[in-house]
Enzyme design. Structure first.
Site, PDB file in Angstrom:
ATOM      1  N   SER A  21      61.421   9.195  17.238  1.00 51.36           N
ATOM      2  CA  SER A  21      61.093  10.262  16.357  1.00 51.36           C
ATOM      3  C   SER A  21      62.068  11.682  16.455  1.00 51.36           C
ATOM      4  CB  SER A  21      59.641  10.588  16.741  1.00 51.36           C
ATOM      5  OG  SER A  21      59.047  11.334  15.642  1.00 51.36           O
ATOM      6  N   ASN A  22      61.643  12.768  16.171  1.00 50.03           N
ATOM      7  CA  ASN A  22      62.063  14.040  16.202  1.00 50.03           C
ATOM      8  C   ASN A  22      61.334  15.055  16.416  1.00 50.03           C
ATOM      9  OD1 ASN A  22      61.118  14.982  13.454  1.00 50.03           O
ATOM     10  ND2 ASN A  22      62.353  13.179  12.822  1.00 50.03           N
ATOM     11  N   SER A  23      61.741  16.286  16.450  1.00 49.65           N
ATOM     12  CA  SER A  23      60.959  17.453  16.901  1.00 49.65           C
ATOM     13  C   SER A  23      60.254  18.076  15.901  1.00 49.65           C
ATOM     14  CB  SER A  23      61.989  18.415  17.471  1.00 49.65           C
ATOM     15  OG  SER A  23      62.904  17.834  18.546  1.00 49.65           O
TER      16      SER A  23
END
Ligand code: C5P
Length: 216
Positions: A21-23
């Site tokens: 995923s990502n931030s």
């Protein structure tokens, strides 16, 4: 207007408990959605997993993966007047997700990834009367990359932020963004996301009511 907004990250599962995923926190998209509801628009918010509460009055469609988000956008885009694609869609997903938790038996593990479809490009390619707004996070060449993406993805506006400065663009804080219209006209704004949401919705509204004319 019927406004379709995407927000948050997507999760690309490797096994039942692990994912790529990502931030993204989803904060920007949720701010835009609540401002759009406040203005009386009919809002559909498609969101990846976040810790946020969807604004009251918006139709909320929770999704997990990029493919799930694509299915939802495909469903709601034709009946919308405007798409604001603020989601941080994962560019790649594992070729296969293991149905069992992967054991840490091997010293090294190689994951094979495959490109996810570009949801925004595909939707914008089918646009009729819709105003389509995309986002970009860049580590360099902000203006040139924004211009290229705006053209390549057939957007009406692109909201581009830089990852270069020390301040993270994620979450609830003031950020600097460049907003470019399809005619290439460019403005820079320094504001919190509530303020930026108002600016973005002003542009979407005028664009729509003036039949897609450039209002910057
Ligand atoms: O190409 P890049 O990822 O920088 O473009 C960002 C824009 O494209 C964002 O608006 C994002 O929501 C959208 N996007 C998408 N599908 C992808 C990747 C990005 O819709 N697979």
């Amino acid at each position: 207007m019927r406004i379709l907004i995407t927000a948050g990250p997507t999760r690309e599962y490797i096994d039942p408990v692990r994912f790529i995923s990502n931030s993204s926190t989803g904060f920007f998209g949720y701010q835009i959605a609540s401002e759009a509801v406040r203005r009386g628009h009919k809002v559909t918010l498609i969101s990846g997993p976040t810790c946020l509460i969807p604004p009251k009055g918006a139709k909320f469609i929770p999704v997990v993966s990029a493919l799930g988000m694509k299915r939802a956008v495909d469903k709601y885009f034709p009946g919308s007047d405007c798409l604001i694609m603020s989601a941080a869609v994962a560019d790649y997903r594992p070729v296969t997700a293991s149905s069992r938790k992967i054991k840490k038996e091997k010293a090294a593990l190689v994951l094979k990834l495959v490109r996810n479809p570009d949801i925004l490009s595909l939707a914008a390619g089918k646009k009729k009367r819709q105003v389509v707004i995309g986002f970009a996070l860049e580590t360099g060449g902000l203006k040139n990359n924004a211009k290229e993406k705006l053209k390549k993805k057939n957007l009406d506006y692109i909201i581009a932020a830089s990852l270069n400065n020390k301040k993270s663009p994620f979450g609830d804080r003031e950020i600097s963004v460049l907003i470019m219209s399809r005619t290439g006209k460019t403005e820079t704004f320094l504001s919190d996301k509530k303020g930026l949401s108002r600016i973005i919705l002003d542009k979407a509204e005028v664009s729509k009511y003036h039949c897609g004319s450039d209002i910057i």
